[in-house]
Design a protein around this motif. Sequence first.
Motif, PDB file in Angstrom:
ATOM      1  N   ARG A   6       0.777  -1.241   0.000  1.00 42.74           N
ATOM      2  CA  ARG A   6       0.000   0.000   0.000  1.00 42.74           C
ATOM      3  C   ARG A   6       0.808   1.290   0.000  1.00 42.74           C
ATOM      4  N   VAL A   7       2.068   1.268   0.368  1.00 47.75           N
ATOM      5  CA  VAL A   7       2.869   2.488   0.462  1.00 47.75           C
ATOM      6  C   VAL A   7       3.589   2.762  -0.858  1.00 47.75           C
ATOM      7  N   TYR A   8       3.605   4.033  -1.254  1.00 48.34           N
ATOM      8  CA  TYR A   8       4.355   4.435  -2.447  1.00 48.34           C
ATOM      9  C   TYR A   8       4.931   5.834  -2.233  1.00 48.34           C
ATOM     10  N   ARG A   9       5.967   6.142  -2.987  1.00 46.75           N
ATOM     11  CA  ARG A   9       6.603   7.460  -2.905  1.00 46.75           C
ATOM     12  C   ARG A   9       5.853   8.409  -3.827  1.00 46.75           C
ATOM     13  N   TYR A  10       5.222   9.409  -3.234  1.00 42.74           N
ATOM     14  CA  TYR A  10       4.398  10.372  -3.967  1.00 42.74           C
ATOM     15  C   TYR A  10       5.246  11.201  -4.924  1.00 42.74           C
ATOM     16  N   ASP A  11       4.714  11.401  -6.124  1.00 42.44           N
ATOM     17  CA  ASP A  11       5.306  12.309  -7.099  1.00 42.44           C
ATOM     18  C   ASP A  11       4.164  13.133  -7.680  1.00 42.44           C
ATOM     19  N   PHE A  12       4.250  14.448  -7.543  1.00 40.82           N
ATOM     20  CA  PHE A  12       3.157  15.337  -7.911  1.00 40.82           C
ATOM     21  C   PHE A  12       2.632  15.098  -9.322  1.00 40.82           C
ATOM     22  N   LEU A  13       3.514  14.818 -10.270  1.00 41.49           N
ATOM     23  CA  LEU A  13       3.106  14.654 -11.658  1.00 41.49           C
ATOM     24  C   LEU A  13       2.957  13.203 -12.102  1.00 41.49           C
ATOM     25  N   PHE A  14       3.764  12.304 -11.567  1.00 41.77           N
ATOM     26  CA  PHE A  14       3.845  10.969 -12.141  1.00 41.77           C
ATOM     27  C   PHE A  14       3.338   9.829 -11.265  1.00 41.77           C
ATOM     28  N   ASP A  15       3.156  10.060  -9.983  1.00 43.68           N
ATOM     29  CA  ASP A  15       2.707   8.972  -9.106  1.00 43.68           C
ATOM     30  C   ASP A  15       1.882   9.569  -7.970  1.00 43.68           C
ATOM     31  N   ASN A  16       0.570   9.614  -8.162  1.00 45.05           N
ATOM     32  CA  ASN A  16      -0.325  10.269  -7.215  1.00 45.05           C
ATOM     33  C   ASN A  16      -1.670   9.557  -7.208  1.00 45.05           C
ATOM     34  N   CYS A  17      -2.646  10.111  -6.515  1.00 45.75           N
ATOM     35  CA  CYS A  17      -3.946   9.434  -6.390  1.00 45.75           C
ATOM     36  C   CYS A  17      -4.616   9.206  -7.741  1.00 45.75           C
ATOM     37  N   SER A  18      -4.437  10.088  -8.682  1.00 51.30           N
ATOM     38  CA  SER A  18      -5.061   9.932 -10.007  1.00 51.30           C
ATOM     39  C   SER A  18      -4.295   8.954 -10.890  1.00 51.30           C
ATOM     40  N   THR A  19      -2.979   9.056 -10.898  1.00 47.19           N
ATOM     41  CA  THR A  19      -2.206   8.150 -11.746  1.00 47.19           C
ATOM     42  C   THR A  19      -2.293   6.714 -11.241  1.00 47.19           C
ATOM     43  N   ARG A  20      -2.427   6.540  -9.930  1.00 44.35           N
ATOM     44  CA  ARG A  20      -2.572   5.196  -9.370  1.00 44.35           C
ATOM     45  C   ARG A  20      -3.858   4.534  -9.869  1.00 44.35           C
ATOM     46  N   ILE A  21      -4.948   5.310  -9.942  1.00 43.82           N
ATOM     47  CA  ILE A  21      -6.213   4.770 -10.440  1.00 43.82           C
ATOM     48  C   ILE A  21      -6.097   4.474 -11.934  1.00 43.82           C
ATOM     49  N   ARG A  22      -5.496   5.393 -12.675  1.00 39.19           N
ATOM     50  CA  ARG A  22      -5.274   5.151 -14.109  1.00 39.19           C
ATOM     51  C   ARG A  22      -4.456   3.882 -14.321  1.00 39.19           C
ATOM     52  N   ASP A  23      -3.386   3.728 -13.535  1.00 34.31           N
ATOM     53  CA  ASP A  23      -2.525   2.558 -13.678  1.00 34.31           C
ATOM     54  C   ASP A  23      -3.255   1.269 -13.305  1.00 34.31           C
ATOM     55  N   ALA A  24      -4.148   1.334 -12.304  1.00 35.43           N
ATOM     56  CA  ALA A  24      -4.940   0.147 -11.935  1.00 35.43           C
ATOM     57  C   ALA A  24      -5.822  -0.253 -13.110  1.00 35.43           C
ATOM     58  N   CYS A  25      -6.449   0.719 -13.733  1.00 30.23           N
ATOM     59  CA  CYS A  25      -7.307   0.423 -14.897  1.00 30.23           C
ATOM     60  C   CYS A  25      -6.483  -0.144 -16.036  1.00 30.23           C
ATOM     61  N   THR A  26      -5.327   0.420 -16.295  1.00 28.78           N
ATOM     62  CA  THR A  26      -4.464  -0.064 -17.371  1.00 28.78           C
ATOM     63  C   THR A  26      -3.974  -1.481 -17.071  1.00 28.78           C
ATOM     64  N   ASP A  27      -3.698  -1.750 -15.790  1.00 25.34           N
ATOM     65  CA  ASP A  27      -3.202  -3.070 -15.416  1.00 25.34           C
ATOM     66  C   ASP A  27      -4.268  -4.147 -15.612  1.00 25.34           C
ATOM     67  N   VAL A  28      -5.503  -3.853 -15.233  1.00 32.18           N
ATOM     68  CA  VAL A  28      -6.546  -4.878 -15.339  1.00 32.18           C
ATOM     69  C   VAL A  28      -7.210  -4.905 -16.714  1.00 32.18           C
ATOM     70  N   TRP A  29      -7.136  -3.811 -17.468  1.00 27.61           N
ATOM     71  CA  TRP A  29      -7.672  -3.775 -18.838  1.00 27.61           C
ATOM     72  C   TRP A  29      -6.643  -3.112 -19.736  1.00 27.61           C
ATOM     73  N   PRO A  30      -5.666  -3.856 -20.236  1.00 27.95           N
ATOM     74  CA  PRO A  30      -4.603  -3.266 -21.053  1.00 27.95           C
ATOM     75  C   PRO A  30      -5.106  -2.576 -22.320  1.00 27.95           C
ATOM     76  N   THR A  31      -6.354  -2.819 -22.715  1.00 29.67           N
ATOM     77  CA  THR A  31      -6.864  -2.227 -23.948  1.00 29.67           C
ATOM     78  C   THR A  31      -7.563  -0.885 -23.734  1.00 29.67           C
ATOM     79  N   VAL A  32      -7.521  -0.339 -22.513  1.00 32.06           N
ATOM     80  CA  VAL A  32      -8.152   0.962 -22.262  1.00 32.06           C
ATOM     81  C   VAL A  32      -7.502   2.004 -23.169  1.00 32.06           C
ATOM     82  N   ASP A  33      -8.312   2.803 -23.820  1.00 32.84           N
ATOM     83  CA  ASP A  33      -7.826   3.833 -24.744  1.00 32.84           C
ATOM     84  C   ASP A  33      -7.723   5.168 -24.014  1.00 32.84           C
TER      85      ASP A  33
END
Length: 185
Positions: free
Chosen positions: A141-168
């Motif tokens: 659950r712990v990650y090093r926050y990065d304002f532009l590249f690793d944050n609450c929004s990018t984590r959700i985007r990455d979860a979606c990309t991980d479970v559905w690689p075809t997301v456009d």
Amino acid sequence: MAWVSRYVAAVLMGIILLAGPDAAAAQTADLSPEADVSLITILPGPAVYEAFGHSAVRVHDPEQGIDRLYNYGTFQFDRWFVPKFLYGQLDYYLSVASFPAALRHYEQLGRPVVEQTLNLTPEQRSALVGFLRVNAQPENRVYRYDFLFDNCSTRIRDACTDVWPTVDWSDAPDPQLTFREMLDR
């Protein structure tokens, strides 16, 4: 003095998020057909760490009594918050909380909350919830926050990309713009 009330609110939210039974363990059953998964957007607030808003994921299954908020934007607010943030050394973590309690918290802060139910198949919903459950485990659950590249929004985007690689993600920003120009918009 306003920062004191914000600090107290942040501490209370931390207590709410960590209190009670382990929320991830409480969600080991499969979700019912009535379950929904939503993107939750919390609009900006006056504190520096609230300036750009916030994103989280809600898992709601009324049949099973599940109503949880998976929140990648949780951090330890202490006297070292600002230096850690400025030097890129601030750790964030995924917390799991009662959605109604989290909603009350944001309403008390005067921060509007927008919910967008995701149009997912049962398989997609199951994959995303499974991903979140694994990420909520203490060792993940712990990650090093990065304002532009690793944050609450990018984590959700990455979860979606991980479970559905075809997301456009075709609505990508203009690559000629600087980060400052994108943020100004």
